[in-house]
Design an enzyme around this catalytic site. Sequence first.
Site, mmCIF file in Angstrom:
data_model
loop_
_atom_site.group_PDB
_atom_site.id
_atom_site.type_symbol
_atom_site.label_atom_id
_atom_site.label_comp_id
_atom_site.label_asym_id
_atom_site.label_seq_id
_atom_site.Cartn_x
_atom_site.Cartn_y
_atom_site.Cartn_z
ATOM 1 N N HIS A 201 6.385 93.271 46.824
ATOM 2 C CA HIS A 201 7.970 93.409 46.798
ATOM 3 C C HIS A 201 8.651 94.547 47.826
ATOM 4 O O HIS A 201 9.879 94.574 47.772
ATOM 5 C CB HIS A 201 8.013 94.441 45.596
HETATM 6 C C1 UD1 Z 1 11.429 100.390 44.616
HETATM 7 C C2 UD1 Z 1 11.296 101.523 45.268
HETATM 8 C C3 UD1 Z 1 9.664 101.629 45.933
HETATM 9 C C4 UD1 Z 1 8.784 101.549 44.602
HETATM 10 C C5 UD1 Z 1 9.214 100.224 43.688
HETATM 11 C C6 UD1 Z 1 8.291 99.935 42.581
HETATM 12 C C7 UD1 Z 1 13.008 102.237 46.808
HETATM 13 C C8 UD1 Z 1 13.385 102.278 48.292
HETATM 14 N N1 UD1 Z 1 11.975 101.640 46.817
HETATM 15 O O1 UD1 Z 1 11.428 99.358 45.421
HETATM 16 O O2 UD1 Z 1 9.586 103.073 46.377
HETATM 17 O O3 UD1 Z 1 7.485 101.367 45.044
HETATM 18 O O4 UD1 Z 1 10.580 100.283 43.444
HETATM 19 O O5 UD1 Z 1 8.690 98.879 42.205
HETATM 20 O O6 UD1 Z 1 13.561 102.947 46.156
HETATM 21 N N2 UD1 Z 1 15.921 94.136 41.333
HETATM 22 C C9 UD1 Z 1 16.480 93.467 40.158
HETATM 23 N N3 UD1 Z 1 16.155 94.041 38.695
HETATM 24 C C10 UD1 Z 1 15.366 94.909 38.550
HETATM 25 C C11 UD1 Z 1 15.079 95.738 39.772
HETATM 26 C C12 UD1 Z 1 15.389 95.134 41.052
HETATM 27 O O7 UD1 Z 1 17.130 92.307 40.052
HETATM 28 O O8 UD1 Z 1 15.163 95.487 37.443
HETATM 29 C C13 UD1 Z 1 16.201 93.405 42.661
HETATM 30 C C14 UD1 Z 1 17.351 93.707 43.221
HETATM 31 O O9 UD1 Z 1 18.170 92.686 43.710
HETATM 32 C C15 UD1 Z 1 17.118 94.977 44.027
HETATM 33 C C16 UD1 Z 1 15.691 94.468 44.613
HETATM 34 O O10 UD1 Z 1 15.050 94.031 43.668
HETATM 35 O O11 UD1 Z 1 17.980 94.952 45.070
HETATM 36 C C17 UD1 Z 1 14.873 95.614 45.041
HETATM 37 O O12 UD1 Z 1 15.205 96.759 44.035
HETATM 38 P P1 UD1 Z 1 14.730 98.365 44.599
HETATM 39 O O13 UD1 Z 1 14.687 99.060 43.428
HETATM 40 O O14 UD1 Z 1 15.812 98.727 45.652
HETATM 41 O O15 UD1 Z 1 13.571 98.140 45.265
HETATM 42 P P2 UD1 Z 1 11.856 97.826 45.094
HETATM 43 O O16 UD1 Z 1 11.396 96.960 46.031
HETATM 44 O O17 UD1 Z 1 11.819 97.432 43.836
HETATM 45 N N1 UDP Z 2 2.758 96.435 37.379
HETATM 46 C C1 UDP Z 2 3.133 95.791 36.050
HETATM 47 N N2 UDP Z 2 3.584 94.509 36.240
HETATM 48 C C2 UDP Z 2 3.762 93.704 37.342
HETATM 49 C C3 UDP Z 2 3.303 94.156 38.593
HETATM 50 C C4 UDP Z 2 2.796 95.556 38.529
HETATM 51 O O1 UDP Z 2 2.891 96.425 35.012
HETATM 52 O O2 UDP Z 2 4.272 92.585 36.942
HETATM 53 C C5 UDP Z 2 2.253 97.823 37.726
HETATM 54 C C6 UDP Z 2 0.879 97.871 38.357
HETATM 55 O O3 UDP Z 2 -0.100 97.591 37.466
HETATM 56 C C7 UDP Z 2 0.982 99.149 38.964
HETATM 57 C C8 UDP Z 2 2.418 99.406 39.167
HETATM 58 O O4 UDP Z 2 3.073 98.489 38.308
HETATM 59 O O5 UDP Z 2 0.591 100.103 37.907
HETATM 60 C C9 UDP Z 2 2.712 99.304 40.406
HETATM 61 O O6 UDP Z 2 4.104 99.244 40.696
HETATM 62 P P1 UDP Z 2 4.812 98.585 42.060
HETATM 63 O O7 UDP Z 2 3.964 97.550 42.692
HETATM 64 O O8 UDP Z 2 6.271 97.918 41.467
HETATM 65 O O9 UDP Z 2 5.191 99.570 42.880
HETATM 66 P P2 UDP Z 2 4.164 100.525 44.076
HETATM 67 O O10 UDP Z 2 3.049 101.046 43.210
HETATM 68 O O11 UDP Z 2 4.130 99.853 45.211
HETATM 69 O O12 UDP Z 2 5.110 101.732 44.152
#
Ligand code: UD1
Ligand code: UDP
Length: 352
Positions: A201
Amino acid sequence: MKPIIVSIVGVRPHFIKAAVLSEVLRESFNELIIHTGQHYDFKMTQIFFQNLPLPEPDFFLNVGSMTHGAQTGLMLERIETILLQIKPSLVLVFGDANSTLAGCLASVKLGIPVGHVESGLRAYKSYLPEEINRVLTDHSSTFHFCPTRTAKQNLQREGINGAFFTGDVLYDAWGRFHEKAIQHQIPEIEPEFPFGLITLHRAHNTQPGRLKQITEALIQSRRRLIWPVHPRSRHALQMYQLWDKLCGYRNIRLIEPVGYFEMLVLEKRADIIITDSGGVQREAFFFRKPCLILRDNTEWPETLSLGGQVLVTPETLAHMLDTYCPVPDFYPFFGKGKAAGKIKGCLLERLV
Ligand code: UD1
Ligand code: UDP
């Protein structure tokens, strides 16, 4: 009267961590939850509130996706309005998301102390938005709850003393749920079919050139793979015409993001895990699964030190996928699964 603590959550891993902490905190505090709405798809948010013992949020800010500045600014404004009404004794923030930084800034500017859960982690890569969020949050917080001893040392090097090594709340969650989770059925897995599990992601890995290299490596490898696709990666795969290409290969199954229990089942069943997620990297370690980390560096270096996990590039990914088969070892770097209780104990001494 019990002191009021406000917990601020907004993204998938926050919900999992808050679930285990909230249960313990509510024994001694009046906890209220603010959900910023940074994640909003059903499978990125509601599914966790349905499955985990996490109370529904008291406030939902409905912020959604936008540029980082606009998103962080809007959250800051909306969080401030609520904090002015509630006047809590403490605000708790988790990890390194924009929701974390916004929650921290809104609180400290009102003179409300902040506890940072997952404090002190460093990847030492300033191009990562998460690194900026965690450094700024650490330097503004009052209480620093470190998941590892390395994290506590990182803070000491930056002049932040008095941090607490509590262990990792995600390890608490894993300890509490991984055996129970095994009852969950996942239709995508045929009985006894061996597979690798992939999650991606990070912004860096969803750049077109890098994402194309990664998908080519997955296709080149002989492994069967299951990929619960984060919405950011789904948008990027579709935009760069890689989604249909991947769907054309029988060895690769793209599925929607799954709930936490399903994810634990997939991790337990997988032969190997490929990820850029800090949470999934640790869960691979907890399950003692070989893990390829698609990053230049990690804020969780401990998991690399015992030989079951390794950093890979898009160039080395295909070869490593086909050849990497260590027998991972375990060491309690992340505490004993009692982090939530330690955080509560620390707050009880200081707030009550
Ligand atoms: C975010 C956090 C990261 C965390 C991660 C967990 C920031 C900068 N990053 O990254 O610290 O590890 O969440 O997963 O805050 N989107 C959807 N639906 C959703 C959510 C997101 O379509 O419900 C799409 C949107 O296009 C959005 C993109 O995903 O712009 C990225 O989402 P965003 O929350 O900005 O970043 P993550 O990669 O999820
Ligand atoms: N996770 C989940 N479903 C998914 C992918 C991840 O429940 O499809 C859980 C995973 O087991 C872990 C957490 O989400 O506990 C990790 O979140 P993510 O990878 O979004 O963020 P990060 O840990 O990098 O902040």
